[in-house]
Design an enzyme around this catalytic site. Structure first.
Site, PDB file in Angstrom:
ATOM      1  N   THR A 177       0.483  -1.130  -0.180  1.00 28.50           N
ATOM      2  CA  THR A 177      -0.046  -0.334   0.357  1.00 28.50           C
ATOM      3  C   THR A 177       0.625   1.446   0.356  1.00 28.50           C
ATOM      4  O   THR A 177       2.257   1.425   0.758  1.00 28.50           O
ATOM      5  CB  THR A 177      -0.736   0.486   1.243  1.00 28.50           C
ATOM      6  N   GLY A 226       0.287   4.039   0.487  1.00 29.35           N
ATOM      7  CA  GLY A 226      -0.342   5.569   0.857  1.00 29.35           C
ATOM      8  C   GLY A 226      -1.304   6.723  -0.102  1.00 29.35           C
ATOM      9  O   GLY A 226      -2.087   5.734  -0.784  1.00 29.35           O
ATOM     10  N   ASP A 277      -5.663  -0.355   7.609  1.00 30.37           N
ATOM     11  CA  ASP A 277      -6.217  -1.904   7.902  1.00 30.37           C
ATOM     12  C   ASP A 277      -7.920  -1.932   7.244  1.00 30.37           C
ATOM     13  O   ASP A 277      -8.296  -2.963   7.263  1.00 30.37           O
ATOM     14  CB  ASP A 277      -6.684  -1.833   9.979  1.00 30.37           C
TER      15      ASP A 277
HETATM   16  O1  RIB Z   1      -3.169   0.648  11.734  1.00 33.88           O
HETATM   17  C1  RIB Z   1      -3.509   1.519  13.068  1.00 33.88           C
HETATM   18  C2  RIB Z   1      -3.538   0.831  14.544  1.00 33.88           C
HETATM   19  O2  RIB Z   1      -2.003   0.860  14.892  1.00 33.88           O
HETATM   20  C3  RIB Z   1      -3.440   2.092  15.519  1.00 33.88           C
HETATM   21  O3  RIB Z   1      -4.924   1.390  15.822  1.00 33.88           O
HETATM   22  C4  RIB Z   1      -2.999   1.377  16.623  1.00 33.88           C
HETATM   23  O4  RIB Z   1      -3.558   1.179  17.442  1.00 33.88           O
HETATM   24  C5  RIB Z   1      -2.030   0.527  15.833  1.00 33.88           C
HETATM   25  O5  RIB Z   1      -2.007  -0.348  16.337  1.00 33.88           O
END
Ligand code: RIB
Length: 293
Positions: A220, A222, A252
Site C-alpha cells: 500500500t 498511501g 487496516d
Molecule cells: O493501523 C493503525 C493502528 O495501529 C492503530 O489503531 C494503533 O493502535 C496501531 O495498532
C-alpha cells in the site's frame, strides 16, 4: 471457500492527538484536540471485515484495565465475534498516535495484553480456523505466536494473510509460508532494504520480494494507491483523490476489504480482472475512511 474470517492479533486503546507539527526536543506543544478510540491493527481489520458482513472472529487478549471492556464491546458492536478474546491481568494494548495536520502520522504502540497471546489461544481457536476461509495476522503479538498461528491456520486449510506491520524482524519462513503479504511503503523498505520512492520502484521491489518468498505481495502506497503481485501479474491501482483528515487505520481498512474479497471470490479466482477489482475496492474504502475521524 469457507466464508468466514479469523483475525489473530491486537486490540489497542488509541489516543490520537491532532497536532499542527511535531514538537521540538524539550518543547511542550499544545495539540488541537484528542480522540480516544478502539484500535489495534487486528481489531481494526476485524471491524472492517465485519462491516462488510463477513462473519469475523477476533482472537486476542485485552487486560483488566478500564479500556478492556470498551475494546471488546466496540468490536462486538461492529459485529465481530469476540468469544475468543481473553482477559489477562494488567493493561490492555495502547496506541499513541500523533496525527499531524499535513496528513502524516507518527505512532507508538504499547504491547500490553497483546503480548500475552499464547499458543493455547491459537489452539483453542482451531474450531473457528477450520470454519474460516481466511486468517490474517499482524506484527503486534509475539513473533513465536505469529509463526505458530501461521502453521495452525495453514493446517486448518485457511488462506493466510500477513500484514507485516509494524515492520519487525521475522523468520524468513514466516514470510514464505503465507499466501499474501501486505505492507505499506515504510514496511516495504524495511523488508526490501530499498527506498520505495516511486510506483516504478514499488513494482520492481514487489516482484523481487514475491519471487524471494514465493508468495503474493501487496504494497500500500498511501495517497499514491497500491501495487500487487499475484501469480506473476503486477497491478497498480491509484488511490482515489480525497480530502483526508485522519489517516489512522486506512491500511487496516484496506486489509479488511482484501479479506472480505478473498472470502467472496477465493484465491484461485484472483485472476487479473479480479485482482484489479479487489485493489480498486480496497483502495476506495481506505481513501473514504481517511475523510472521517
Ligand atoms: O493501523 C493503525 C493502528 O495501529 C492503530 O489503531 C494503533 O493502535 C496501531 O495498532
Amino acid at each position: 471457500m469457507n466464508k468466514k474470517i479469523t483475525v489473530i492479533g491486537s486490540l489497542n486503546y488509541d489516543v490520537i492527538l491532532k497536532i499542527p507539527r511535531l514538537p521540538f526536543k524539550g518543547e511542550t506543544l499544545t495539540a488541537n484536540g484528542a480522540t480516544f478510540s478502539a484500535g489495534g491493527k487486528g481489531a481494526n481489520q476485524a471491524v472492517q471485515a465485519a462491516k462488510l458482513k463477513t462473519p469475523t472472529y477476533m482472537v486476542g487478549c485485552v487486560g483488566t484495565d478500564a479500556s478492556a471492556d470498551f475494546l471488546v464491546n466496540t468490536a462486538k458492536e461492529y459485529g465481530v465475534n469476540v468469544d475468543y478474546i481473553r482477559k489477562v491481568p494488567g493493561s490492555s494494548g495502547m496506541g499513541v498516535i500523533n496525527a499531524v495536520e499535513d496528513g502524516s502520522v507518527y505512532a507508538c504502540i504499547v504491547r500490553g495484553a497483546n503480548f500475552e497471546v499464547t499458543k493455547e489461544d491459537v489452539d483453542n481457536a482451531m474450531p473457528i480456523l477450520k470454519e474460516s476461509g481466511v486468517c490474517i495476522l499482524q506484527n503486534e503479538i509475539p513473533v513465536e505466536i505469529i509463526a505458530y498461528a501461521i502453521d495452525k491456520a495453514k493446517e486448518a486449510g485457511c488462506t493466510v494473510v500477513l500484514n507485516a506491520a509494524p515492520a519487525i524482524e521475522l523468520p524468513e519462513e514466516c514470510l514464505s509460508k503465507v499466501d499474501i503479504l501486505v505492507v505499506n511503503e515504510v514496511e516495504a523498505e524495511f523488508y526490501c532494504h530499498e527506498k520505495i520512492d516511486s510506483v516504478e520502484k514499488a513494482k520492481t521491489e514487489i516482484k523481487k520480494m514475491a519471487e524471494k518468498y514465493n508468495n503474493n505481495v501487496i504494497f500500500t502506497l498511501g495517497k499514491d494507491g497500491a501495487v500487487a503481485y499475484e501469480n506473476g501479474t503486477i497491478e497498480f491501482i491509484p488511490a482515489m483523490k480525497v480530502d483526508a483528515i485522519e489517516t489512522t487505520g486506512a491500511g487496516d481498512t484496506f486489509c479488511g476489504c482484501v479479506l472480505h474479497y478473498i472470502c467472496e471470490h477465493g484465491m484461485e479466482g484472483l485472476e487479473e480482472e479480479n485482482l484489479k477489482e479487489m485493489l480498486t475496492f480496497a483502495n476506495a474504502a481506505a481513501s473514504v475512511i481517511t475523510t472521517r475521524k
